[in-house]
Write a protein that holds these residues in place. Sequence first.
Motif, PDB file in Angstrom:
ATOM      1  N   GLY A  14      74.110  58.359  35.721  1.00 59.38           N
ATOM      2  CA  GLY A  14      72.716  57.916  35.546  1.00 59.38           C
ATOM      3  C   GLY A  14      72.333  56.840  36.552  1.00 59.38           C
ATOM      4  N   HIS A  15      73.232  56.494  37.492  1.00 57.51           N
ATOM      5  CA  HIS A  15      72.894  55.471  38.495  1.00 57.51           C
ATOM      6  C   HIS A  15      72.260  56.134  39.717  1.00 57.51           C
ATOM      7  N   SER A  16      71.277  55.444  40.281  1.00 59.29           N
ATOM      8  CA  SER A  16      70.538  56.054  41.396  1.00 59.29           C
ATOM      9  C   SER A  16      71.052  55.588  42.760  1.00 59.29           C
ATOM     10  N   ARG A  17      71.988  54.616  42.759  1.00 56.10           N
ATOM     11  CA  ARG A  17      72.568  54.171  44.040  1.00 56.10           C
ATOM     12  C   ARG A  17      74.084  54.191  43.905  1.00 56.10           C
ATOM     13  N   ILE A  18      74.715  54.917  44.807  1.00 54.08           N
ATOM     14  CA  ILE A  18      76.165  55.113  44.694  1.00 54.08           C
ATOM     15  C   ILE A  18      76.848  54.604  45.970  1.00 54.08           C
ATOM     16  N   PRO A  19      77.674  53.577  45.848  1.00 55.14           N
ATOM     17  CA  PRO A  19      78.416  53.112  47.029  1.00 55.14           C
ATOM     18  C   PRO A  19      79.399  54.186  47.526  1.00 55.14           C
ATOM     19  N   VAL A  20      79.551  54.234  48.827  1.00 56.85           N
ATOM     20  CA  VAL A  20      80.449  55.207  49.450  1.00 56.85           C
ATOM     21  C   VAL A  20      81.640  54.438  50.030  1.00 56.85           C
ATOM     22  N   PHE A  21      82.862  54.917  49.749  1.00 61.73           N
ATOM     23  CA  PHE A  21      84.022  54.198  50.288  1.00 61.73           C
ATOM     24  C   PHE A  21      84.867  55.077  51.192  1.00 61.73           C
TER      25      PHE A  21
ATOM     26  N   SER B 158      89.728  53.352  50.082  1.00 65.12           N
ATOM     27  CA  SER B 158      89.701  52.833  48.709  1.00 65.12           C
ATOM     28  C   SER B 158      88.414  52.050  48.497  1.00 65.12           C
ATOM     29  N   ALA B 159      88.155  51.711  47.225  1.00 67.30           N
ATOM     30  CA  ALA B 159      86.904  51.003  46.885  1.00 67.30           C
ATOM     31  C   ALA B 159      86.825  49.638  47.578  1.00 67.30           C
ATOM     32  N   ASP B 160      87.924  49.200  48.178  1.00 71.21           N
ATOM     33  CA  ASP B 160      87.886  47.934  48.916  1.00 71.21           C
ATOM     34  C   ASP B 160      87.159  48.079  50.243  1.00 71.21           C
ATOM     35  N   ARG B 161      86.919  49.317  50.664  1.00 69.54           N
ATOM     36  CA  ARG B 161      86.233  49.499  51.949  1.00 69.54           C
ATOM     37  C   ARG B 161      84.948  50.316  51.713  1.00 69.54           C
ATOM     38  N   ILE B 162      83.916  49.611  51.272  1.00 64.67           N
ATOM     39  CA  ILE B 162      82.614  50.267  51.063  1.00 64.67           C
ATOM     40  C   ILE B 162      81.933  50.382  52.426  1.00 64.67           C
ATOM     41  N   VAL B 163      81.517  51.610  52.763  1.00 63.60           N
ATOM     42  CA  VAL B 163      80.935  51.809  54.099  1.00 63.60           C
ATOM     43  C   VAL B 163      79.460  52.200  54.042  1.00 63.60           C
ATOM     44  N   GLY B 164      78.953  52.473  52.856  1.00 57.26           N
ATOM     45  CA  GLY B 164      77.537  52.855  52.765  1.00 57.26           C
ATOM     46  C   GLY B 164      77.088  52.928  51.324  1.00 57.26           C
ATOM     47  N   ILE B 165      75.780  53.130  51.156  1.00 61.14           N
ATOM     48  CA  ILE B 165      75.234  53.330  49.805  1.00 61.14           C
ATOM     49  C   ILE B 165      74.350  54.582  49.863  1.00 61.14           C
ATOM     50  N   ILE B 166      74.580  55.499  48.927  1.00 60.07           N
ATOM     51  CA  ILE B 166      73.726  56.687  48.845  1.00 60.07           C
ATOM     52  C   ILE B 166      72.630  56.407  47.814  1.00 60.07           C
ATOM     53  N   TYR B 167      71.381  56.628  48.211  1.00 60.18           N
ATOM     54  CA  TYR B 167      70.261  56.501  47.277  1.00 60.18           C
ATOM     55  C   TYR B 167      69.876  57.906  46.815  1.00 60.18           C
TER      56      TYR B 167
ATOM     57  N   GLY C 118      88.262  41.975  49.908  1.00 60.77           N
ATOM     58  CA  GLY C 118      88.256  43.141  49.008  1.00 60.77           C
ATOM     59  C   GLY C 118      86.932  43.205  48.247  1.00 60.77           C
ATOM     60  N   THR C 119      86.657  44.381  47.675  1.00 62.22           N
ATOM     61  CA  THR C 119      85.418  44.536  46.887  1.00 62.22           C
ATOM     62  C   THR C 119      85.633  43.952  45.496  1.00 62.22           C
ATOM     63  N   SER C 120      84.743  43.098  45.034  1.00 65.43           N
ATOM     64  CA  SER C 120      84.881  42.618  43.654  1.00 65.43           C
ATOM     65  C   SER C 120      83.917  43.298  42.708  1.00 65.43           C
ATOM     66  N   GLY C 121      82.769  43.761  43.199  1.00 65.96           N
ATOM     67  CA  GLY C 121      81.848  44.425  42.292  1.00 65.96           C
ATOM     68  C   GLY C 121      80.536  44.719  42.969  1.00 65.96           C
ATOM     69  N   LEU C 122      79.556  45.101  42.156  1.00 66.97           N
ATOM     70  CA  LEU C 122      78.205  45.289  42.708  1.00 66.97           C
ATOM     71  C   LEU C 122      77.207  44.604  41.798  1.00 66.97           C
ATOM     72  N   ILE C 123      76.075  44.296  42.373  1.00 64.63           N
ATOM     73  CA  ILE C 123      75.036  43.602  41.608  1.00 64.63           C
ATOM     74  C   ILE C 123      73.686  44.137  42.058  1.00 64.63           C
ATOM     75  N   THR C 124      72.793  44.350  41.111  1.00 59.30           N
ATOM     76  CA  THR C 124      71.465  44.857  41.488  1.00 59.30           C
ATOM     77  C   THR C 124      70.394  43.873  41.015  1.00 59.30           C
ATOM     78  N   LEU C 125      69.193  44.135  41.496  1.00 57.99           N
ATOM     79  CA  LEU C 125      68.054  43.297  41.125  1.00 57.99           C
ATOM     80  C   LEU C 125      67.907  43.248  39.602  1.00 57.99           C
ATOM     81  N   GLU C 126      68.202  44.387  38.957  1.00 62.87           N
ATOM     82  CA  GLU C 126      68.050  44.422  37.500  1.00 62.87           C
ATOM     83  C   GLU C 126      68.991  43.412  36.822  1.00 62.87           C
ATOM     84  N   ASP C 127      70.220  43.272  37.359  1.00 68.21           N
ATOM     85  CA  ASP C 127      71.159  42.310  36.774  1.00 68.21           C
ATOM     86  C   ASP C 127      70.601  40.891  36.861  1.00 68.21           C
ATOM     87  N   LEU C 128      69.931  40.594  37.986  1.00 73.35           N
ATOM     88  CA  LEU C 128      69.394  39.242  38.187  1.00 73.35           C
ATOM     89  C   LEU C 128      68.211  38.988  37.252  1.00 73.35           C
TER      90      LEU C 128
END
Length: 290
Positions: free
Chosen positions: A98-105, A108-117, A173-183
């Motif tokens: 149900g998420h509309s933005r998906i990080p691309v690695f 491993s998840a420690d190397r995020i190279v993009g975000i798919i909308y 390393g990647t610790s997490g993600l945060i969006t405007l909604e969280d703020l």
Amino acid sequence: MDEDSTGGKRNGEASLIDVIKRIFWGRRRAMTEEDLQEMIDESEEEGIINEDEGDMIHSIFEFGDTIVREIMVPRTDMVCCRIDASLSEILDAIIDSGHSRIPVFEGSADRIVGIIYAKDLLRYWGSKPEGFDIAKVMRTPFFVPETKNVQELLQELRTKRVHIAIAVDEYGGTSGLITLEDLVEEIVGDIQDEYDLEEDWLIEQEDGSVLIDSRLNIEEFEEYFNVEVEKERFDTVGGYVFNLTGRVPKEGEEIRDGNLQLTLLDCDDHKIRKVRVKRLEEPSVAEQGG
Ligand code: ADP
């Protein structure tokens, strides 16, 4: 400002402004958090503001002291996809989560190279899957340190016009993600958008115990049980348990902290998922003496 026919202020829209005026105007010394809470409590008692409004004012002040790590979605809960994922795999991840933005690695998840909308994928609607090139569709990630102040992050997201940031730790390393909604939720409380899953991380049981998701923020835990926890190195109930035991505890294990009894449920060899917490009766004076 709203005034009634007698020139007096009506309870209602103007009331929040009254409290803010009380807080900021005519002050000669810096205000402590206790002063603020006292003023909010008084205003609630006098009926100038209601409890929700009081909570919101308090949240605005706390916002300045909050860092990304405290409110981000941790890496273990991030829904990501591999750089070599096919269009249908990405669509499945979007639909299932149900998420509309998906990080691309990559790797491993420690190397995020993009975000798919999700909306950027619409241009592939009806086209052959072979024509899909993930590198062309993904956007550049916006990285922030996990220790960044969320107030500053809000400003940056607004000026950069992005809705999502990837939090990194001091080792890269990647610790997490945060969006405007969280703020925004930090200030106005939980926003239940039409796609959010109904999740409860604190469920009261009939026997008086409480079932807690280990991802629950430790401050919410403290507030619920009216306790204060020494919390230099962790942000969640899971971190609190690790700190109490100094090791990964086993399922079914019971731990006591003050008058709280914690029973660990649903653990594996590196993660605690659920904890049952029961408040034990305070020992009576006679028991304490004996
Ligand atoms: P969406 O509607 O796409 O889920 P929001 O910005 O409304 O995005 O975020 C809702 C919640 O979901 C927030 O707590 C956010 O951190 C979280 N979230 C957003 N994208 C992801 C993702 N890819 N993986 C895990 N959590 C996510």
